[in-house]
Design an enzyme around this catalytic site. Structure first.
Site, PDB file in Angstrom:
ATOM      1  CG  ASP A   8      63.028  32.278  42.121  1.00  0.00           C
ATOM      2  OD1 ASP A   8      63.542  31.160  42.319  1.00  0.00           O
ATOM      3  OD2 ASP A   8      62.433  32.914  43.004  1.00  0.00           O
ATOM      4  CG  ASP A  10      58.277  28.900  46.369  1.00  0.00           C
ATOM      5  OD1 ASP A  10      57.148  29.391  46.195  1.00  0.00           O
ATOM      6  OD2 ASP A  10      58.570  28.228  47.376  1.00  0.00           O
ATOM      7  CG  ASP A 204      60.047  35.675  44.800  1.00  0.00           C
ATOM      8  OD1 ASP A 204      60.994  34.971  44.379  1.00  0.00           O
ATOM      9  OD2 ASP A 204      59.518  35.485  45.909  1.00  0.00           O
TER      10      ASP A 204
END
Length: 260
Positions: A8, A10, A204
């Site tokens: 991922d 961001d 995240d």
């Protein structure tokens, strides 16, 4: 056995417009060691080239072959479902390009699919048209259900909100192609040429990256540099295989890479 990573962006590589500490060295290590990886993003607005340029501005040099987006997953899914099909699109840039590249014709009347992606340029009139098309029989596809961060001044409503509005107006649930949908989790793995046992997801967010990885049987690493925190891990019936403060803490080879 080869091993590879779906990463991922961001909250993992950058936060907003700021690079997360150590992320540039982490990616350079992957390139230097020839470890297969792809950035797996739910953002359907950007093309692969635009993602590459954003990362370059943060000091990370990668190729377009290192980027896999929900727009690409959506294009592939629609072409598999209906080769040379038609779609009315509420979205921009990367989504429009991907659908075109996969042979989907963009139309303003009688589409097979209504496809919703991120965007700031479509109007309520366009949303109403999409609602009418779905009520007339078009299938409703959304590239993801990412929520708004709910921060003052945020310039993106959040695709979850737009999806909910259309679902309420039509009484039809959207089919989601982006993370954590198996559609994207599987097609991203195949994009890298990996098998299930060779795939590790780094993210995240428990609800997207980690949940999607767990459901597909991939290994998962949660980094605490973005949305999810240690305090909330007990809320979920699943858990990551590893937790790190940031990608800067991840050491290779991973414990489950003994066969590498």
């Amino acid at each position: 056995m080869k091993q590879g990573l779906l990463i991922d962006m961001d909250g993992v590589i950058y936060s907003g417009e700021a690079l997360i500490f150590g992320a540039d060295k982490f990616i350079k290590h992957l390139i230097d060691e020839d470890i297969p990886f792809a950035f797996m993003t739910n953002n359907s607005q950007r093309t692969q080239l635009e993602v590459v340029r954003k990362l370059k501005g943060l000091g990370i040099k990668v190729e377009e072959s290192h980027v896999y987006t929900s727009a690409m997953a959506t294009g592939k899914f629609l072409s598999d479902q209906s080769p040379n099909g038609t779609a009315y699109v509420l979205g921009e840039g990367g989504l429009l390009s991907s659908l075109h590249d996969h042979g989907i014709t963009l139309v303003n009347t009688d589409p097979e699919f209504v496809v919703l992606g991120e965007g700031r340029n479509f109007t309520l009139e366009m949303v109403q048209r999409a609602v009418d098309m779905i009520l007339a029989g078009a299938k409703f596809i959304t590239t993801n259900r990412d929520p708004s961060p709910k921060k003052p001044g945020w310039n993106n409503l959040g695709i979850a909100a737009t999806t909910a509005m259309i679902e309420e107006a039509t009484g039809r649930k959207a089919f989601v192609t982006g993370k954590p949908s198996p559609v994207m989790m599987r097609s991203a793995r195949k994009f890298l040429g990996l098998e299930t046992s060779e795939t590790t997801v780094i993210g995240d967010t428990m609800e997207t990256d980690i949940q999607g990885g767990v459901q597909m049987g991939y290994k998962t690493i949660l980094v605490l540099s973005g949305i999810s925190t240690k305090d909330t891990l007990g809320h979920y019936a699943f858990k990551p295989d590893m937790i790190a403060s940031s990608v800067d803490e991840i050491q290779f080879p991973l414990n489950w890479w003994e066969g590498k």
